[in-house]
Design an enzyme around this catalytic site. Structure first.
Site, PDB file in Angstrom:
ATOM      1  N   PRO A  10      43.375 -18.832 -45.748  1.00  0.00           N
ATOM      2  CA  PRO A  10      42.932 -18.887 -44.188  1.00  0.00           C
ATOM      3  C   PRO A  10      41.657 -18.026 -44.057  1.00  0.00           C
ATOM      4  O   PRO A  10      41.493 -17.083 -44.390  1.00  0.00           O
ATOM      5  CB  PRO A  10      43.856 -18.332 -43.316  1.00  0.00           C
ATOM      6  CG  PRO A  10      45.191 -18.667 -43.930  1.00  0.00           C
ATOM      7  CD  PRO A  10      44.785 -18.330 -45.665  1.00  0.00           C
ATOM      8  N   ASN A  11      40.652 -18.594 -43.189  1.00  0.00           N
ATOM      9  CA  ASN A  11      39.390 -17.949 -42.903  1.00  0.00           C
ATOM     10  C   ASN A  11      38.343 -17.586 -44.155  1.00  0.00           C
ATOM     11  O   ASN A  11      37.313 -17.224 -43.596  1.00  0.00           O
ATOM     12  CB  ASN A  11      39.424 -16.794 -41.891  1.00  0.00           C
ATOM     13  CG  ASN A  11      40.440 -17.295 -40.721  1.00  0.00           C
ATOM     14  OD1 ASN A  11      39.887 -17.994 -40.065  1.00  0.00           O
ATOM     15  ND2 ASN A  11      41.495 -16.563 -40.353  1.00  0.00           N
ATOM     16  N   ARG A  18      31.254 -15.065 -41.747  1.00  0.00           N
ATOM     17  CA  ARG A  18      32.329 -14.321 -41.095  1.00  0.00           C
ATOM     18  C   ARG A  18      32.164 -12.818 -41.380  1.00  0.00           C
ATOM     19  O   ARG A  18      32.190 -12.420 -42.535  1.00  0.00           O
ATOM     20  CB  ARG A  18      33.650 -14.685 -42.053  1.00  0.00           C
ATOM     21  CG  ARG A  18      34.745 -14.119 -41.260  1.00  0.00           C
ATOM     22  CD  ARG A  18      36.162 -14.278 -42.115  1.00  0.00           C
ATOM     23  NE  ARG A  18      37.235 -13.467 -41.427  1.00  0.00           N
ATOM     24  CZ  ARG A  18      38.364 -13.368 -42.119  1.00  0.00           C
ATOM     25  NH1 ARG A  18      38.526 -13.703 -43.316  1.00  0.00           N
ATOM     26  NH2 ARG A  18      39.497 -12.529 -41.561  1.00  0.00           N
ATOM     27  N   TYR A  23      32.557  -8.618 -45.050  1.00  0.00           N
ATOM     28  CA  TYR A  23      33.180  -9.575 -46.113  1.00  0.00           C
ATOM     29  C   TYR A  23      31.979  -9.929 -47.100  1.00  0.00           C
ATOM     30  O   TYR A  23      31.991 -10.599 -47.937  1.00  0.00           O
ATOM     31  CB  TYR A  23      33.790 -10.813 -45.887  1.00  0.00           C
ATOM     32  CG  TYR A  23      34.982 -10.568 -44.829  1.00  0.00           C
ATOM     33  CD1 TYR A  23      36.248 -10.161 -45.627  1.00  0.00           C
ATOM     34  CD2 TYR A  23      35.188 -10.588 -43.694  1.00  0.00           C
ATOM     35  CE1 TYR A  23      37.286  -9.799 -45.181  1.00  0.00           C
ATOM     36  CE2 TYR A  23      36.268 -10.427 -42.971  1.00  0.00           C
ATOM     37  CZ  TYR A  23      37.363 -10.042 -43.749  1.00  0.00           C
ATOM     38  OH  TYR A  23      38.640  -9.933 -42.892  1.00  0.00           O
ATOM     39  N   ASN A  73      42.897 -15.528 -53.293  1.00  0.00           N
ATOM     40  CA  ASN A  73      42.383 -14.490 -52.569  1.00  0.00           C
ATOM     41  C   ASN A  73      43.468 -15.263 -51.161  1.00  0.00           C
ATOM     42  O   ASN A  73      42.938 -16.086 -50.668  1.00  0.00           O
ATOM     43  CB  ASN A  73      41.028 -14.317 -51.809  1.00  0.00           C
ATOM     44  CG  ASN A  73      40.639 -13.696 -50.849  1.00  0.00           C
ATOM     45  OD1 ASN A  73      41.673 -13.228 -50.015  1.00  0.00           O
ATOM     46  ND2 ASN A  73      39.370 -13.103 -50.731  1.00  0.00           N
ATOM     47  N   ALA A  76      44.946 -13.325 -45.004  1.00  0.00           N
ATOM     48  CA  ALA A  76      45.780 -12.557 -44.341  1.00  0.00           C
ATOM     49  C   ALA A  76      47.380 -12.997 -44.736  1.00  0.00           C
ATOM     50  O   ALA A  76      48.214 -12.353 -44.420  1.00  0.00           O
ATOM     51  CB  ALA A  76      45.896 -12.987 -42.693  1.00  0.00           C
ATOM     52  N   ASP A  86      56.757 -17.054 -53.157  1.00  0.00           N
ATOM     53  CA  ASP A  86      57.832 -17.940 -53.798  1.00  0.00           C
ATOM     54  C   ASP A  86      56.965 -18.908 -54.514  1.00  0.00           C
ATOM     55  O   ASP A  86      57.446 -18.858 -56.147  1.00  0.00           O
ATOM     56  CB  ASP A  86      58.758 -18.643 -52.988  1.00  0.00           C
ATOM     57  CG  ASP A  86      59.897 -17.890 -52.304  1.00  0.00           C
ATOM     58  OD1 ASP A  86      59.833 -16.630 -52.723  1.00  0.00           O
ATOM     59  OD2 ASP A  86      60.421 -18.278 -51.326  1.00  0.00           O
ATOM     60  N   GLU A  97      45.097 -11.256 -57.919  1.00  0.00           N
ATOM     61  CA  GLU A  97      44.876 -11.075 -56.414  1.00  0.00           C
ATOM     62  C   GLU A  97      43.527 -10.488 -56.176  1.00  0.00           C
ATOM     63  O   GLU A  97      43.264  -9.325 -56.776  1.00  0.00           O
ATOM     64  CB  GLU A  97      45.907 -10.627 -55.767  1.00  0.00           C
ATOM     65  CG  GLU A  97      45.964 -10.514 -54.386  1.00  0.00           C
ATOM     66  CD  GLU A  97      47.081  -9.705 -53.567  1.00  0.00           C
ATOM     67  OE1 GLU A  97      47.060  -9.437 -52.436  1.00  0.00           O
ATOM     68  OE2 GLU A  97      48.111  -9.254 -54.230  1.00  0.00           O
ATOM     69  N   HIS A  99      40.916  -9.302 -52.943  1.00  0.00           N
ATOM     70  CA  HIS A  99      40.268  -9.260 -51.731  1.00  0.00           C
ATOM     71  C   HIS A  99      38.800  -8.633 -51.640  1.00  0.00           C
ATOM     72  O   HIS A  99      38.716  -7.748 -52.308  1.00  0.00           O
ATOM     73  CB  HIS A  99      41.448  -8.222 -50.933  1.00  0.00           C
ATOM     74  CG  HIS A  99      42.712  -8.627 -50.791  1.00  0.00           C
ATOM     75  ND1 HIS A  99      43.080  -9.698 -50.019  1.00  0.00           N
ATOM     76  CD2 HIS A  99      43.805  -8.502 -51.557  1.00  0.00           C
ATOM     77  CE1 HIS A  99      44.342 -10.125 -50.147  1.00  0.00           C
ATOM     78  NE2 HIS A  99      44.776  -9.209 -51.311  1.00  0.00           N
ATOM     79  N   LEU A 100      37.916  -9.304 -50.782  1.00  0.00           N
ATOM     80  CA  LEU A 100      36.794  -8.778 -50.806  1.00  0.00           C
ATOM     81  C   LEU A 100      36.484  -7.401 -50.202  1.00  0.00           C
ATOM     82  O   LEU A 100      35.780  -6.664 -50.783  1.00  0.00           O
ATOM     83  CB  LEU A 100      36.081  -9.937 -49.894  1.00  0.00           C
ATOM     84  CG  LEU A 100      35.943 -11.232 -50.305  1.00  0.00           C
ATOM     85  CD1 LEU A 100      35.474 -12.097 -49.325  1.00  0.00           C
ATOM     86  CD2 LEU A 100      34.494 -11.209 -51.338  1.00  0.00           C
ATOM     87  N   SER A 101      37.304  -7.238 -49.187  1.00  0.00           N
ATOM     88  CA  SER A 101      36.965  -5.620 -48.622  1.00  0.00           C
ATOM     89  C   SER A 101      38.123  -4.984 -49.067  1.00  0.00           C
ATOM     90  O   SER A 101      39.142  -5.352 -49.736  1.00  0.00           O
ATOM     91  CB  SER A 101      37.310  -5.827 -47.146  1.00  0.00           C
ATOM     92  OG  SER A 101      38.775  -6.241 -46.817  1.00  0.00           O
ATOM     93  N   ARG A 106      40.752  -0.194 -44.245  1.00  0.00           N
ATOM     94  CA  ARG A 106      40.791  -0.901 -43.162  1.00  0.00           C
ATOM     95  C   ARG A 106      42.313  -0.504 -42.283  1.00  0.00           C
ATOM     96  O   ARG A 106      42.761   0.386 -42.239  1.00  0.00           O
ATOM     97  CB  ARG A 106      40.927  -2.432 -43.138  1.00  0.00           C
ATOM     98  CG  ARG A 106      39.532  -2.692 -43.819  1.00  0.00           C
ATOM     99  CD  ARG A 106      39.204  -3.995 -44.192  1.00  0.00           C
ATOM    100  NE  ARG A 106      39.269  -4.808 -42.970  1.00  0.00           N
ATOM    101  CZ  ARG A 106      39.187  -6.029 -42.798  1.00  0.00           C
ATOM    102  NH1 ARG A 106      39.376  -6.958 -44.044  1.00  0.00           N
ATOM    103  NH2 ARG A 106      39.165  -6.782 -41.736  1.00  0.00           N
ATOM    104  N   ARG A 110      46.988  -3.882 -43.069  1.00  0.00           N
ATOM    105  CA  ARG A 110      46.482  -4.563 -44.057  1.00  0.00           C
ATOM    106  C   ARG A 110      46.991  -3.742 -45.436  1.00  0.00           C
ATOM    107  O   ARG A 110      46.398  -4.106 -46.222  1.00  0.00           O
ATOM    108  CB  ARG A 110      45.036  -4.552 -43.923  1.00  0.00           C
ATOM    109  CG  ARG A 110      44.460  -5.511 -42.894  1.00  0.00           C
ATOM    110  CD  ARG A 110      43.032  -5.572 -42.808  1.00  0.00           C
ATOM    111  NE  ARG A 110      42.440  -6.171 -41.722  1.00  0.00           N
ATOM    112  CZ  ARG A 110      42.340  -7.561 -41.347  1.00  0.00           C
ATOM    113  NH1 ARG A 110      42.545  -8.293 -42.304  1.00  0.00           N
ATOM    114  NH2 ARG A 110      41.799  -7.937 -40.220  1.00  0.00           N
TER     115      ARG A 110
END
Length: 147
Positions: A10-11, A18, A23, A73, A76, A86, A97, A99-101, A106, A110
């Protein structure tokens, strides 16, 4: 030709617009191109899927069990995506996995991913470069014979 799954939650479809201060300015198309260029040496192609809903991401995983690996990625969903967890637990290939940030720099909510323990590795806080690093790691983790 072997396929690398590039899965974004999402997002992440609005990357570049964004919160660029968090990001970065790279778009999802930019990231897909960079990952594609990185894995082309192995003859892999990239299947990039971004969805706003957890169920659609699960279908994408289940429909691509034949991929050589995945870069995920979850956005959230890293915090509460139990059905995504699962699905990834059953995914037969290595996955990373991303994550950009730097999620640990943060908000405290998170700071924990329910997915990370299942991943072959985690790349955090390096912006769009993190995807390329994940692709490089998968090139090492997946033997040429398995590709």
């Amino acid at each position: 030709m072997s396929t690398l799954l590039l899965l974004n939650g999402p997002n992440l479809g609005i990357l570049g617009r964004r919160q660029p201060e968090v990001y970065g300015t790279a778009t999802l198309d930019d990231i897909e191109s960079a990952v594609g260029a990185r894995v082309a040496e192995r003859g892999w192609k990239v299947l990039s899927i971004q969805r706003e809903s957890e169920g659609e991401l699960i279908h994408a995983i289940q429909d691509n069990y034949d991929s050589v690996g995945a870069i995920v990625n979850p956005g959230a969903l890293m915090m509460y995506g139990w059905s995504l967890r699962d699905a990834l637990a059953n995914y037969p290939a290595p996955w990373i996995e991303v994550h950009l940030s730097n999620v640990w720099a943060r908000e405290s909510f998170r700071h924990e991913s329910i997915l990370s323990a299942l991943a072959s590795g985690v790349v955090v806080g390096l912006g769009a470069l993190g995807y390329e690093l994940a692709a490089s790691a998968l090139l090492e983790l997946v033997s040429p014979a398995g590709a």
